[in-house]
Design a protein around this motif. Sequence first.
Motif, mmCIF file in Angstrom:
data_model
loop_
_atom_site.group_PDB
_atom_site.id
_atom_site.type_symbol
_atom_site.label_atom_id
_atom_site.label_comp_id
_atom_site.label_asym_id
_atom_site.label_seq_id
_atom_site.Cartn_x
_atom_site.Cartn_y
_atom_site.Cartn_z
ATOM 1 N N UNK A 142 38.017 32.710 38.468
ATOM 2 C CA UNK A 142 38.551 33.265 39.714
ATOM 3 C C UNK A 142 39.313 34.576 39.471
ATOM 4 N N UNK A 143 39.567 35.303 40.554
ATOM 5 C CA UNK A 143 40.104 36.661 40.415
ATOM 6 C C UNK A 143 41.459 36.721 39.737
ATOM 7 N N UNK A 145 42.499 35.277 37.263
ATOM 8 C CA UNK A 145 42.366 35.394 35.806
ATOM 9 C C UNK A 145 41.835 36.762 35.418
ATOM 10 N N UNK A 146 40.959 37.287 36.284
ATOM 11 C CA UNK A 146 40.393 38.616 36.008
ATOM 12 C C UNK A 146 41.452 39.710 36.105
ATOM 13 N N UNK A 147 42.305 39.603 37.118
ATOM 14 C CA UNK A 147 43.330 40.640 37.285
ATOM 15 C C UNK A 147 44.272 40.651 36.084
ATOM 16 N N UNK A 148 44.464 39.489 35.485
ATOM 17 C CA UNK A 148 45.330 39.431 34.314
ATOM 18 C C UNK A 148 44.605 39.954 33.074
ATOM 19 N N UNK A 344 32.720 34.175 44.777
ATOM 20 C CA UNK A 344 31.923 33.398 43.822
ATOM 21 C C UNK A 344 32.775 32.686 42.778
ATOM 22 N N UNK A 345 33.897 33.290 42.417
ATOM 23 C CA UNK A 345 34.748 32.673 41.405
ATOM 24 C C UNK A 345 35.450 31.436 41.921
ATOM 25 N N UNK A 346 35.727 31.430 43.223
ATOM 26 C CA UNK A 346 36.402 30.266 43.809
ATOM 27 C C UNK A 346 35.411 29.331 44.475
ATOM 28 N N UNK A 347 34.179 29.840 44.658
ATOM 29 C CA UNK A 347 33.156 29.021 45.287
ATOM 30 C C UNK A 347 33.460 28.702 46.736
ATOM 31 N N UNK A 395 39.465 40.364 45.768
ATOM 32 C CA UNK A 395 39.187 39.086 45.116
ATOM 33 C C UNK A 395 37.683 38.886 44.962
ATOM 34 N N UNK A 396 36.946 39.096 46.062
ATOM 35 C CA UNK A 396 35.496 38.874 46.020
ATOM 36 C C UNK A 396 34.805 39.919 45.146
ATOM 37 N N UNK A 397 35.246 41.168 45.246
ATOM 38 C CA UNK A 397 34.651 42.228 44.419
ATOM 39 C C UNK A 397 34.765 41.890 42.939
ATOM 40 N N UNK A 398 35.948 41.474 42.544
ATOM 41 C CA UNK A 398 36.186 41.176 41.137
ATOM 42 C C UNK A 398 35.366 39.965 40.702
#
Length: 423
Positions: A142-143, A145-148, A344-347, A395-398
């Motif tokens: 999910x985002x 984790x990506x932002x971090x 997609x990361x959160x489904x 969020x969705x873009x990432x």
Amino acid sequence: MLTLTDIRNKRDEIEKALAKRNLQAGETLDAILKEDENRRACQSELDAVLAESNSISKEIGNLFKSGKREEAEAMKVKTVDLKERSHELKEKQGQIDEELKQLLYKLPNVPHPSVPLGMSDEDNQVESEWGTKPVLADNAVPHWELTERYGLIDFELGVKITGAGFPLYKGKGAKLQRALIQFFLDNATDAGYTEYMPPLLVNEASGIGTGSLPDKEGQMYYMPADDLYLIPTAEVPLTNVFRDVILKEGDFPIKLTGYTPCFRREAGSYGKDVRGLNRLHQFDKVEIVAIEHPDNSYDTQKTMIEYVQGLLEKLELPYRTLRLCGGDLTFASALTFDLEVWSAGQGRWLEVSSISNFETYQSNRIKARYKGEDGKTHLVHTLNGSALALPRIVAALLENNQDEKGIRIPEALRPYTGFDYIS
RNA sequence: GGAGAGCUGGCAGAGUGGUCGAAUGCACCGGUCUUGAAAACCGGCGUGCCGCAAGGUACCGGGGGUUCGAAUCCCUCGCUCUCCGCCA
């Protein structure tokens, strides 16, 4: 708020339509009608009393002028009772007006005939779906984790500086925000919306105008020292541009856009949906607002929806369009379409835009009118929609564009970001 | 933040206790004239509420007060302008 004329003329229709919101409005409607009758009776009596007292005053003036002092003095006595009565009636009328207003504030807008029945967001009608949901690798995240991972957003520092729900964007994360804002504004102006940059704090009258006040849910940040409120959306300042304005028939359509940060206390909303960018106290949004002739407002709403759909397509985000059911419709709206992007990361689907036609519900409050060809004034229709709110788009873009190399930036956004990958 | 001046119809601007919802000019709308336009002339030209209508009533920044009577006097709040201070 609903107009008294409509309630007078279409009471039963309104009651029936409001039932779609799962609201039994019969009692309130009857109370309004009764109070309205009281109001008119009171007004008629008051007008008569004032008319008499005005004419006596005029006579006294004439008597003084022609030197008949004693007669004038004698006449003054006659006004004493009238004065007392008029004071009573004015006070009574003030009370009636206030009660009537409170009753009217209680009633939400009448749903459009096309609004489906339903209790909650589960009953919203899916109108269409666009794009294909990306198939992510097994190690997709999910985002938050990506932002971090890529150093885009520091939620912890936001907490340190302000508190939860106030993220700190850094580096490419900050640039991405700026790029999206610019991208949305450029698209909106190209589509004929005039850009406004409004104040972020508004006075009480503006808050009342859009129905943000009275703030029963405590959603707005309030600055008591100056009696001002932080805006929860650009809709508040942008719609209030037209408070107490009488437009001409030829002025339509009026299309505005504006970027602002939005501030929401989100009192009482805790739980799983608040993770990461899903729900924030401060976020950025580009809003579009339309002021329309009643005959054309639903056509305009359609073009607004298509416009926002176009934005999502440019950003290559799979989305679906929902027609909100009676139970999920916001208070002031007659017909609302939500756009949700696939995260997609959160489904799950995330609401990124809500495009509403308020018909005359807002304009009746702010007294936004136009002079028709009949020479009379009529209330305008107001509409607005997010185009778009940033956090969930980010969020969705990432999430949707993550791969083993990093995060791919969609083509359309690259001229704005100046980079095509975050890694 | 301090001192002063002000807030009247779309705009400009008169009105300092009665005949003021308010002069006048501009703008705007309709008409006459004109081949057409302009000019000139004539007429119209704020908003809400009550009323079938005639009409009544309210509104001169908001609220309150004095008075038989307030755009006009008083109080209060808001805003604007000028000067001073501070400042991106």
